[in-house]
Design a protein around this motif. Sequence first.
Motif, PDB file in Angstrom:
ATOM      1  N   UNK A 188       0.829  -1.206   0.000  1.00  0.00           N
ATOM      2  CA  UNK A 188       0.000   0.000   0.000  1.00  0.00           C
ATOM      3  C   UNK A 188       0.862   1.255   0.000  1.00  0.00           C
ATOM      4  N   UNK A 189       1.894   1.264   0.813  1.00  0.00           N
ATOM      5  CA  UNK A 189       2.787   2.426   0.878  1.00  0.00           C
ATOM      6  C   UNK A 189       3.546   2.590  -0.434  1.00  0.00           C
ATOM      7  N   UNK A 190       4.061   1.477  -0.960  1.00  0.00           N
ATOM      8  CA  UNK A 190       4.825   1.534  -2.200  1.00  0.00           C
ATOM      9  C   UNK A 190       3.976   2.055  -3.349  1.00  0.00           C
ATOM     10  N   UNK A 191       2.757   1.540  -3.473  1.00  0.00           N
ATOM     11  CA  UNK A 191       1.892   1.972  -4.568  1.00  0.00           C
ATOM     12  C   UNK A 191       1.456   3.417  -4.384  1.00  0.00           C
ATOM     13  N   UNK A 192       1.263   3.828  -3.162  1.00  0.00           N
ATOM     14  CA  UNK A 192       0.896   5.219  -2.914  1.00  0.00           C
ATOM     15  C   UNK A 192       1.994   6.166  -3.376  1.00  0.00           C
ATOM     16  N   UNK A 193       3.225   5.757  -3.164  1.00  0.00           N
ATOM     17  CA  UNK A 193       4.342   6.663  -3.424  1.00  0.00           C
ATOM     18  C   UNK A 193       4.916   6.562  -4.829  1.00  0.00           C
ATOM     19  N   UNK A 194       4.486   5.572  -5.622  1.00  0.00           N
ATOM     20  CA  UNK A 194       5.074   5.418  -6.956  1.00  0.00           C
ATOM     21  C   UNK A 194       4.058   5.398  -8.078  1.00  0.00           C
ATOM     22  N   UNK A 195       2.755   5.274  -7.776  1.00  0.00           N
ATOM     23  CA  UNK A 195       1.760   5.151  -8.839  1.00  0.00           C
ATOM     24  C   UNK A 195       0.701   6.230  -8.739  1.00  0.00           C
ATOM     25  N   UNK A 196       1.060   7.391  -8.230  1.00  0.00           N
ATOM     26  CA  UNK A 196       0.085   8.424  -7.951  1.00  0.00           C
ATOM     27  C   UNK A 196      -0.237   9.324  -9.113  1.00  0.00           C
TER      28      UNK A 196
END
Length: 560
Positions: free
Chosen positions: A479-487
């Motif tokens: 969740x954190x990774x996707x929040x920070x790279x796919x925004x």
Amino acid sequence: MTTASRRPIRRALISVFDKTGIVDLARTLVEHDVEIVSTGSTGATLREAGLAVTDVEAVTGFPEMLDGRVKTLHPRVHGGLLADQRLESHRAQLAEHDIAPFDLVVVNLYPFSETVAAGGTFDQIIEKIDIGGPSMVRGAAKNFASVAVVVDPEVYATAGEATAAGGFTLAERQELATIAFTRTAEYDDAISDWMLDQLPEVEGDAQDGARGDALDGAQDVEADAPRSILDLSDEDAAELGFTATLRYGENPHQRARLAVTDPAEPGIAGAEQLGGKAMSYNNYVDADAAVRAAFDHERPCVAVVKHNNPCGIAVAAEGEDIAAAHLRAHGTDPLSAYGGVIATNRPVTLTMAQQVKPIFTEVILAPAYDDEALELLRTKKNLRILRLESGYSRDVEMREIWGGMLVQDADAIDAEGDDPSTWTLAAGDAADEATLADLAFAWRSVRAVKSNAILLASGGAAVGLGMGQVNRLDSCRLAVSRANTLGQHTEGDLAPERARGAVAASDAFFPFADGAQILLDAGVRAIVQPGGSIRDEEVIEACRAAGATLYLTGTRHFAH
């Protein structure tokens, strides 16, 4: 907006069948000292308007041939399209072979579908299968790090503005590339469908001969084999409530049928299709998940689902319409939204339809469509457009297992613990109104995510999703990774650290404090979760130490 990621447009390749608006764009390019390289009829159109044009023949040193089938298929063209100008080795090879790179490619394709619809002959239709156009589009789209590709006249004005501003940003080039790949995918799909229709009929019962093999991969069923619903004729299956035979199931070798189990509440199975290709098995599965996610919310909501999991979900703020919710839902994860299913709990407006049109979407579902919105969406011939008779409602859920059937009450947002006024404040200060609204949104949304589920939210939109992991720790990391790279794209780049300042919901308790700690370390400021672990106090203490708010609901929403 920063200029660091902009690439100035110095050289453009233009080759279009539809000349609408191309002169105005070319004039803008020439006014900003852009060299234009063009093919036969396009070049002639631009010259007639008094614009300077370099012929492709002058670039390749080779004339057009085979009645125009070969024009741009040459290293001097595709080398200029595919050279990654960030790489010194690519720049050196261009210099070695005296090849100038392209910064902008403007292409639209031969009118294949239009020729089919107009009743063209076989040979006329074959000649409208574009080869050079898709090759240029795909090459430029692959190389969006260096090249901007425009395939729609509606974007010409934007291309002119970008030229004047110093070029497209990296984020804008990536978005244009996504639109371009969508266009070539739809184009190839139309050709494939037509070609399959041209296959000769073959005698026998092997699922309508060669066409059946190509479409379904079905195998003959021996006459004395045990019969199932799938073995029945369409007429016999219809008597049992099966309304459609689908092209295939979850995979091409699987047969599939659709049944409406309750005509009084037909749901998605009986939704009215207003446009697009026939629904597939996977379309129905994803559509069910998308509608459930959207209708969990009372405010205008849009859910984008891919492979039975939300890749985006958002609600409109007070005074906003459904288009605003769609924009934020798409922004959750634009990469995964490609080829997804969109569901909304409000009628689709023209503004929302204009946002959806450039995005390759399999299915869109809504309770209604504004007339102009429906007209626009119907121009996407492969987009399945469904109208729902009513909101999402399900009393029981059934799942088949080997040798039996499981039946349970359907999960719904109606338990006591789903009301924020009943939540227990376990750590930190009570959330202010805006934060509590985001927590309530996250809690309503997380149940649509497959377990173990973690959802990060901000401003009424999901910004990061962790789903389907075999431990909650990995879901938190995801969740954190996707929040920070796919925004969402901001200032020409991907939005940095969207997890910081967001809130989080977990569909079940944290068995240890380490999962919550990942969220807290990423800057999550408030968490809502069921509680009930023997280590709840460790999680509470971690939130206290981070100065974060923690609410316990006492209700769990697993989705396996």
